[in-house]
Design a protein around this motif. Structure first.
Motif, short mmCIF file in Angstrom:
data_model
loop_
_atom_site.label_atom_id
_atom_site.label_comp_id
_atom_site.label_asym_id
_atom_site.label_seq_id
_atom_site.Cartn_x
_atom_site.Cartn_y
_atom_site.Cartn_z
N UNK A 176 17.48 46.76 71.59
CA UNK A 176 16.31 46.83 69.74
C UNK A 176 16.40 44.92 69.79
N UNK A 177 15.07 44.74 69.07
CA UNK A 177 15.35 43.32 69.01
C UNK A 177 16.33 42.82 68.05
N UNK A 178 16.10 41.60 68.63
CA UNK A 178 17.43 41.12 67.56
C UNK A 178 17.27 39.54 67.24
N UNK A 179 16.98 38.73 66.44
CA UNK A 179 16.45 37.38 66.73
C UNK A 179 15.28 36.82 67.21
N UNK A 180 16.30 35.95 68.41
CA UNK A 180 14.96 35.27 69.10
C UNK A 180 15.18 35.88 70.69
N UNK A 181 15.46 37.00 70.29
CA UNK A 181 15.63 38.09 71.72
C UNK A 181 15.94 39.68 71.66
N UNK A 221 23.59 51.38 67.02
CA UNK A 221 23.52 52.05 65.55
C UNK A 221 21.97 51.65 64.27
N UNK A 222 21.52 51.51 65.44
CA UNK A 222 19.83 51.49 64.89
C UNK A 222 18.95 51.81 65.66
#
Length: 688
Positions: free
Chosen positions: A69-74, A80-81
């Protein structure tokens, strides 16, 4: 590389002068670009790697580590998503960009993975597949995409923790559309009629790989980029924010060093490409695709360069050796073929097919795809320059050079271009253009052109003379103490004809079944070359873009050769077609061609004069394909307003000429749509 048309005679002078002067002195509209129908469709791609092209997938790390998944800048993994969907954008065969639903790309920098808003070379991943699992290794960095101990995506050296670098892909929905230029053509291209004759147009002279010529920094943009359209169609850095520092572009295209242009290119293309812009890319692969879908079936891509101009121009990333430039361009041509194949799911599946025999060309064109032949147009082929009258090559060099070109797939060869060489003399340019090119001839050979009265129906262009101020400006590029010669007014011919080495090269082309392109030869050299061909009864001869005297056309046709005119204004081209039709040889199948010379410092056809509308959109091509105005980014191109601003408007230009031809329009279109077959038959005769 240039035309006889008066509207573009200034360009060689401007080029040489501007080169010397330089020496001395995005948010986009995301447009879906689905693949259009293919003739002879092979069906869905099934290869587990190649077949990912254009698809929408989620990534799950092997070993129960969760989905990406996308997360912050990476990016990170989680259980769970919902997984982020990725568009698998083909960067080359077996290589991909992972484009997330927010338009960012998985980018593997030094020791970290980031979400880059615009793809960089570190976003290019080479994929492999084993037992349902994929690994991704940075094409540039050689580092493997992996899951770190903290669950975030990172890059590692391949091998130490293989389980962390394995992923499963699952089909998904919700992916973003990757921006791309539209084609705006509906229908499946026709290939051959019931009798087996190929239907379609032939461009006998175009330069798709000219972004690599004259040092590789003189043209702005590329025919493709693994990173997509925004990376391919961008202006030169040295053009600055407003084009004011684009000295070469300003002089070539506008006749003054003091001009500017909008340098955004993709996606707005506010000012460039344009029909009269000489330094901006016009053969982006999607534009070539539109020309193919609009009826083009044979595309003769000439590898091109000029050592003298390369050595004068201060910016370069490629060597000035012309044969090495030809090698670089031949490699890029095959990269384009692979890139198109990658978009369609694997090797051989694309519409862009490089061919090296008439049998293969016929097979490709008859299937409705684009048969791409390679040619050469350089000033010193095989290293055959000349200095102070002394040839810089031998017969052995010619044999080795011809063998190398043949191995590269080159089948059409121009032996002299712009400057005299060890093989023969060139056909002059006129007026100020001729004066400037003559100065270049001196810089390259140590001598100016020498003239003599023309002795046959075929003539060279008159060089002419210019006023003292202009002559002084041109002379400033010459060494101290060197003055421009003054020539007699009126018709004159180059005293340099075909040399013994040139005759050896012509016979070498015959022996190898290659096509002799007599364009740019002096009248004297062309006469000698045609005589050799006549003595050998060899039909493999063309005039690819109108750069031989039309008096030579009957000899070409009698041999069974082929003629194509420069793709100029409708009134010029239609008149030249009528004249060629009158001198055709009825012993041979007649069809007519054009040589667009696109990307070759040749102005393309301007919009119709006086606001006249010659193209009624949408229009229908000869094979039933329907073409509307072409859109790239936010720019919509209309021939009536823009002329031939880029190569995708070739069908629009042909439609404009059909309209212009009036009652001859149907015959005109018929003869152009017979061009590919006529070229093929010429080539087949040459190889028997």
């Amino acid at each position: 590389m240039t035309a006889r048309s008066g509207s573009v005679q200034r360009r060689a002078a401007a080029l040489l002068g501007a080169v010397v002067a330089v020496t001395l002195a995005a948010t986009t509209a995301a447009v879906a670009a689905p693949l259009s129908p293919m003739p002879d469709d092979p069906g869905p791609a099934t290869d587990p790697v190649y077949g990912l092209a254009g698809g929408c997938y989620t990534l799950a790390a092997d070993g129960g580590r969760g989905v990406v998944v996308r997360d912050g800048n990476g990016f990170r993994t989680t259980d769970t998503a919902s997984a982020t969907p990725f568009r698998m954008q083909a960067a080359q065969l077996g290589r991909f960009l992972f484009v997330a639903d927010d338009g960012t790309s998985i980018t593997g920098g030094p020791g970290a993975v980031t979400a880059a808003p615009q793809p960089t070379p570190d976003a290019d991943w080479t994929l492999t597949h084993t037992d349902g699992l994929y690994t991704a290794v940075g094409t540039v960095t050689g580092r493997q995409l992996s899951v770190g101990a903290d669950g975030r995506l990172t890059v590692t050296d391949p091998g130490p923790a293989p389980d962390a670098g394995r992923f499963r892909l699952a089909a998904a929905t919700g992916c973003t559309d990757v921006p791309e230029a539209d084609v705006n053509a509906t229908g499946v291209p026709a290939g051959a009629d019931a009798s087996g004759q190929v239907l379609g147009f032939v461009d006998a002279h175009v330069h798709m790989n000219a972004n690599e010529f004259i040092g590789g920094e003189i043209r702005c943009g590329k025919p493709y980029s693994p990173l997509g359209v925004a990376a391919a169609l961008r202006d030169c850095d040295d053009h600055g924010p407003d084009g004011a520092t684009a000295l070469l572009e300003n002089v070539l295209s506008h006749g003054t060093p003091f001009d500017n242009h909008d340098t955004t290119m993709w996606p707005s293309f506010a000012d460039v490409p344009a029909y009269d812009s000489m330094t901006h890319e016009q053969t982006y692969y999607r534009w070539v695709e539109r020309a193919w879908r609009g009826g083009l079936r044979i595309f003769t891509n000439l590898l091109v360069s000029n050592r003298v101009l390369c050595e004068l121009y201060p910016l370069r990333s490629n060597p000035c050796d012309e044969m090495e430039t030809a090698r670089i361009q031949a490699r890029q041509a095959r990269e384009i073929q692979d890139y198109v194949d990658a978009q369609y799911g694997g090797p051989g599946r694309g519409w862009f097919r490089i061919v090296d025999s008439p049998a293969r060309a016929r097979e490709v064109a008859a299937s409705g795809k684009l048969a791409v032949t390679l040619g050469v147009e350089i000033s010193e082929p095989f290293g055959c320059g000349i200095r102070d009258g002394a040839p810089q090559c031998t017969e052995a060099d010619i044999d080795a050079g011809l063998d190398e070109l043949y191995a590269l797939g080159v089948r059409q060869v121009i032996l002299a271009h712009k400057f005299d060489n060890a093989l023969g003399g060139v056909r002059f340019d006129e007026g100020i253009t001729g004066i400037a090119v003559n100065a270049g001839n001196f810089l390259g050979t140590g001598r100016f052109w020498e003239t003599e009265p023309c002795v046959s129906a075929a003539e060279d262009n008159p060089i002419g003379n210019v006023d003292a101020d202009t002559a002084g400006q041109v002379a400033a590029m010459l060494p101290p103490g060197v003055t421009l010669p003054v020539y007699p007014e009126g018709p004159s011919c180059n005293a340099r004809g075909l040399t013994d080495l040139g005759a050896y090269a012509v016979r070498g082309l015959i022996d190898r079944g290659m096509i002799v392109d007599v364009d740019h030869m002096s009248a004297k050299a062309a006469d000698a070359a045609l005589t050799i061909l006549e003595d050998a009864r060899y039909p493999g001869v063309v005039s690819s873009h109108g750069w031989t005297d039309p008096a030579n056309y009957p000899r070409i046709y009698t041999l069974g050769g082929f003629v194509a005119s420069y793709a100029g204004p409708a009134e010029n081209f239609v008149d030249e077609w009528r004249a060629a039709r009158d001198v055709r040889d009825d012993d041979y199948f007649f069809g007519y061609g054009f040589g667009a010379d696109t990307n070759g410092f040749g102005a393309q056809p301007a919009p119709p004069e006086n606001g006249r509308s010659l193209v009624d959109y949408p229009f229908t091509a000869f094979d039933g394909t329907v073409l509307d105005r072409q859109q790239a980014g936010t720019r919509v191109f209309d021939f009536n307003r823009d002329g031939l601003a880029q190569y995708g408007m070739i069908p629009d230009w042909i439609e404009a000429m059909r309209t212009y031809a009036g009652t001859d329009g149907d015959q005109f279109l018929t003869d152009l749509s017979r061009g590919a077959e006529a070229y093929l038959q010429m080539w087949e005769r040459a190889t028997r």
